[in-house]
Enzyme design. Structure first.
Site, PDB file in Angstrom:
ATOM      1  N   SER A 143      73.632  38.578  45.952  1.00  0.00           N
ATOM      2  CA  SER A 143      73.954  39.881  45.381  1.00  0.00           C
ATOM      3  C   SER A 143      73.390  40.996  46.248  1.00  0.00           C
ATOM      4  CB  SER A 143      73.388  39.997  43.968  1.00  0.00           C
ATOM      5  OG  SER A 143      73.567  41.306  43.470  1.00  0.00           O
ATOM      6  N   HIS A 201      78.105  38.692  46.307  1.00  0.00           N
ATOM      7  CA  HIS A 201      78.333  39.292  44.993  1.00  0.00           C
ATOM      8  C   HIS A 201      78.143  40.802  45.108  1.00  0.00           C
ATOM      9  CE1 HIS A 201      78.462  39.126  40.552  1.00  0.00           C
ATOM     10  NE2 HIS A 201      77.616  40.156  40.611  1.00  0.00           N
ATOM     11  N   ASP A 227      78.154  44.303  43.010  1.00  0.00           N
ATOM     12  CA  ASP A 227      78.105  44.965  41.705  1.00  0.00           C
ATOM     13  C   ASP A 227      78.644  46.386  41.825  1.00  0.00           C
ATOM     14  OD1 ASP A 227      76.963  43.006  39.931  1.00  0.00           O
ATOM     15  OD2 ASP A 227      75.085  43.231  41.033  1.00  0.00           O
ATOM     16  N   MET A 241      79.257  49.794  39.757  1.00  0.00           N
ATOM     17  CA  MET A 241      78.799  50.479  38.551  1.00  0.00           C
ATOM     18  C   MET A 241      79.280  51.927  38.584  1.00  0.00           C
ATOM     19  SD  MET A 241      74.865  49.120  38.474  1.00  0.00           S
ATOM     20  CE  MET A 241      74.442  47.471  39.037  1.00  0.00           C
ATOM     21  N   HIS A 298      82.016  42.332  40.833  1.00  0.00           N
ATOM     22  CA  HIS A 298      81.727  42.470  39.407  1.00  0.00           C
ATOM     23  C   HIS A 298      81.917  43.930  39.016  1.00  0.00           C
ATOM     24  CE1 HIS A 298      78.430  42.126  36.058  1.00  0.00           C
ATOM     25  NE2 HIS A 298      79.618  42.353  35.572  1.00  0.00           N
ATOM     26  N   MET A 311      81.515  46.611  36.661  1.00  0.00           N
ATOM     27  CA  MET A 311      80.820  47.143  35.490  1.00  0.00           C
ATOM     28  C   MET A 311      81.257  48.591  35.304  1.00  0.00           C
ATOM     29  SD  MET A 311      77.044  45.416  35.927  1.00  0.00           S
ATOM     30  CE  MET A 311      77.045  45.309  37.713  1.00  0.00           C
ATOM     31  N   MET A 349      75.652  37.180  31.754  1.00  0.00           N
ATOM     32  CA  MET A 349      74.556  38.027  32.186  1.00  0.00           C
ATOM     33  C   MET A 349      73.277  37.605  31.463  1.00  0.00           C
ATOM     34  SD  MET A 349      75.844  40.013  34.435  1.00  0.00           S
ATOM     35  CE  MET A 349      74.357  41.024  34.630  1.00  0.00           C
ATOM     36  N   ASP A 390      74.054  35.491  36.151  1.00  0.00           N
ATOM     37  CA  ASP A 390      73.500  36.579  36.947  1.00  0.00           C
ATOM     38  C   ASP A 390      72.379  37.255  36.172  1.00  0.00           C
ATOM     39  OD1 ASP A 390      72.987  38.726  38.596  1.00  0.00           O
ATOM     40  OD2 ASP A 390      74.952  39.671  38.364  1.00  0.00           O
TER      41      ASP A 390
END
Length: 237
Positions: free
Chosen positions: A10, A35, A37, A39, A68, A70, A139, A177
């Site tokens: 990540s 990975h 993220d 956001m 991912h 979010m 999560m 994760d």
């Protein structure tokens, strides 16, 4: 227990000033995926990267980009992330009123589709979509920030999701994760996880990225040789 366990590095815990180099080190160390993220500051209390960063990462690695999302209304952005080079796009049930449609949309873009479950999101959110998913992400921290401690009460959920995916018969991966390290890997693998997202344990490890990935692989081997604990009310019994 699935012995083909993948480790995804990540980048949330990497030094963003040297992100390309961090990704290259993770790939050289033997990570199976990167990975990413994403956001938006609304769905979770932080801001990170967008499609341009995914496109930049695509140029420096051959590893799958596990993205991912979010973010609110992911249906507005999945096409941009797919075009940027994402291999997997994972969305949250709470972020869209049309989860099934978004999963179909992701597949229509030629990308694998995943659904993420926050700590307070029940596994029943997978009803009616489990049979069309490529990945479920459990999560084990509340999303939004890296470096948080693993929530052991999520272990029963991991086991429950494993049963759901096995029953669906599609062969979807079960990703975990949050607080993943050498101590927690045997716990989650024993409950059926086969895709492990690690950030701080890789990029903040004092021994360096390569040694950190080797240590995580070693923890997976420990899980193979340790009887799976029964899980009752969130704790091993």
């Amino acid at each position: 227990m699935n012995k083909n366990v993948r480790i995804a590095a990540s980048i949330l815990s990497a030094d963003f000033a040297y992100l390309g180099a961090a990704v290259e080190m993770a790939e050289a160390a033997g990570a199976d995926a990167i990975h990413v993220d994403v956001m938006d500051g609304h769905f979770v209390p932080n801001l990170t990267v967008g499609p341009p960063m995914v496109a930049a990462l695509r140029k420096v690695t051959h590893l799958p980009l596990d993205v991912h999302l979010m973010i609110e209304a992911p249906e507005r952005y999945v096409e941009a992330f797919a075009q940027a080079g994402a291999d997997v796009l994972t969305v949250h049930p709470e972020a869209t009123p049309h989860l099934h449609r978004v999963v179909q949309q992701i597949h229509d873009l030629g990308v694998q589709a995943g659904v993420a479950l926050n700590p307070a999101t029940p596994e029943s959110s997978l009803d009616y979509v489990a049979s069309i998913l490529d990945l479920v992400l459990v999560m084990t921290v509340n999303p939004g920030f890296g470096g948080q401690e693993f929530l052991p009460e999520m272990l029963p959920k991991i086991a429950a999701v494993r049963r759901i995916l096995d029953a669906a018969g599609r062969g979807a991966r079960l990703s975990v994760d949050g607080g993943i390290n050498v101590a927690t890997i045997p716990l989650v693998v024993a409950q059926g996880a086969d895709h492990l997202v690690a950030g701080s344990a890789i990029f903040s490890a004092p021994e360096g990225v390569a040694a950190a990935v080797r240590a995580l692989r070693g923890a997976v081997l420990v899980a193979y040789n340790t009887p799976a604990p029964s899980v009752v009310n969130g704790a091993g019994a």
